[in-house]
Motif scaffolding. Structure first.
Motif, short mmCIF file in Angstrom:
data_model
loop_
_atom_site.label_atom_id
_atom_site.label_comp_id
_atom_site.label_asym_id
_atom_site.label_seq_id
_atom_site.Cartn_x
_atom_site.Cartn_y
_atom_site.Cartn_z
N GLY A 173 -4.70 8.00 -0.31
CA GLY A 173 -5.03 7.60 -1.67
C GLY A 173 -3.80 7.60 -2.57
N ALA A 174 -2.93 8.60 -2.40
CA ALA A 174 -1.71 8.65 -3.19
C ALA A 174 -0.82 7.44 -2.90
N LEU A 175 -0.72 7.08 -1.61
CA LEU A 175 0.11 5.94 -1.23
C LEU A 175 -0.45 4.65 -1.84
N VAL A 176 -1.75 4.46 -1.74
CA VAL A 176 -2.36 3.24 -2.27
C VAL A 176 -2.20 3.17 -3.78
N ARG A 177 -2.38 4.29 -4.45
CA ARG A 177 -2.27 4.28 -5.92
C ARG A 177 -0.84 3.99 -6.38
N TRP A 178 0.14 4.56 -5.69
CA TRP A 178 1.53 4.24 -6.05
C TRP A 178 1.85 2.79 -5.71
N ALA A 180 0.64 0.59 -8.32
CA ALA A 180 1.44 0.74 -9.54
C ALA A 180 2.69 -0.12 -9.50
N PHE A 181 3.18 -0.44 -8.31
CA PHE A 181 4.45 -1.16 -8.19
C PHE A 181 4.42 -2.53 -8.87
N PRO A 182 3.44 -3.40 -8.61
CA PRO A 182 3.48 -4.71 -9.28
C PRO A 182 3.37 -4.62 -10.80
N ALA A 184 6.89 0.74 -19.92
CA ALA A 184 6.50 1.00 -18.54
C ALA A 184 4.98 1.00 -18.40
N ASP A 185 4.50 0.26 -17.42
CA ASP A 185 3.06 0.17 -17.14
C ASP A 185 2.86 0.40 -15.65
N HIS A 200 -4.31 -4.90 -7.15
CA HIS A 200 -5.07 -3.69 -7.48
C HIS A 200 -6.46 -3.72 -6.84
N ASN A 201 -7.14 -4.84 -6.97
CA ASN A 201 -8.50 -4.93 -6.42
C ASN A 201 -8.50 -4.89 -4.90
#
Length: 295
Positions: A110-115, A118-120, A132-133, A279-280
């Motif tokens: 989950g941490a990997l997917v969330r980061w 966040a990248f794009p 920063a977003d 994201h989706n």
């Protein structure tokens, strides 16, 4: 970006948004008013016409310059779209491949997917010079880490570093070997490469000399054109000048708008939509979002 149906003509004929009219209206109207003044002087005061030969020859050269300008800008636009397509693909590849090895550790995955999601968002904000977003999933990441990333000199790079740290943690926990980590981290490296390509486009405008020479030539041509037309056209010089000025200034302005496709103009790339797609897609892979149940 404006969505439209290329098979429909008259539906968009009256559109102002995205048509460059607002950007060029003052330049075009200045030419029109000048042409009206030239026609009035020529017809009622004294002849002011000049031979049209120079404008015939110069028009060919100016057209070639405008074609080169527009083609160069579109090449930058399309390259930017391909780079963002690469970002879409590599985020999917990373989440897909890592999910096979981290399926037993939902917190780490989950941490990997969330980061990764966040990248794009961070990349789009960096290219636009915005604050920063990190996207809608930033609230689910550790507060201290998010604060450190937001305060970094290069936010997307800081996000990529967090992604690599998560992959390294997976190796240290014994979920995969070091060579697998290197393969997974290759996706992160490609994300940085694609962002670097976008930054190259964003930070390298068309050469100043080319821009300056083209605009000088446009102004000289359009404002001297009524002198070449007035003897043959009379008052029709006014609409003729309007048509030529609208075409030439419009083509040049299109090149200006799309040469840096990462902004917020009507014809720029839909970065928000691309980020939301990533994201989706990645969120659906999270177990707590039902992705695991679908599998």
């Amino acid at each position: 970006m404006i969505d439209y149906d290329p098979h429909r003509w008259w539906t968009y004929f009256h559109y102002l948004r995205g048509s460059m009219i607002k950007e060029i209206v003052y330049r075009v109207m200045a030419c029109v008013l000048w042409s009206a003044g030239v026609a009035a002087v020529h017809l009622h005061v004294r002849p002011v016409d000049i031979p049209a030969t120079v404008h015939t020859l110069a028009g060919i050269s100016l057209s070639l310059l405008l074609v080169f300008r527009t083609n160069s800008s579109y090449d930058r636009f399309w390259e930017g779209r391909k780079l963002w397509g690469g970002i879409v693909n590599e985020t999917r590849n990373l989440a897909r491949a890592a999910g096979v090895f981290l399926r037993g550790d939902t917190a780490l995955y989950g941490a990997l997917v969330r980061w990764t999601t966040a990248f794009p968002y961070a990349s789009a904000a960096a290219l636009r010079g915005s604050p920063a977003d990190l996207g809608p999933r930033a609230a689910e990441l550790p507060t201290e880490q998010v604060a450190q990333v937001r305060g970094a000199q290069h936010v997307p790079l800081a996000v990529a570093r967090r992604m690599s740290e998560v992959l390294d943690e997976g190796r240290r926990r014994g979920y995969y070997a070091e060579y697998v980590q290197l393969q997974l981290d290759q996706n992160v490296q490609l994300l940085i490469d694609y962002l670097g390509g976008c930054e190259r486009i964003h930070k390298t405008p068309m050469p100043f000399a080319y821009m300056l020479h083209l605009r000088r030539a446009l102004v000289l041509y359009c404002f001297s054109l009524p002198l070449a037309l007035v003897d043959a056209f009379g008052w029709a010089t006014v609409p003729a000048t309007f048509v030529v000025a609208y075409l030439f200034f419009g083509i040049e302005e299109i090149g200006v708008e799309i040469e840096d496709p990462f902004g917020n103009d009507d014809n720029d790339l839909p970065l928000e939509r691309i980020c939301d797609t990533i994201h989706n897609n990645l969120t659906a892979l999270l177990p707590d979002e039902g992705g695991a149940r679908q599998g």
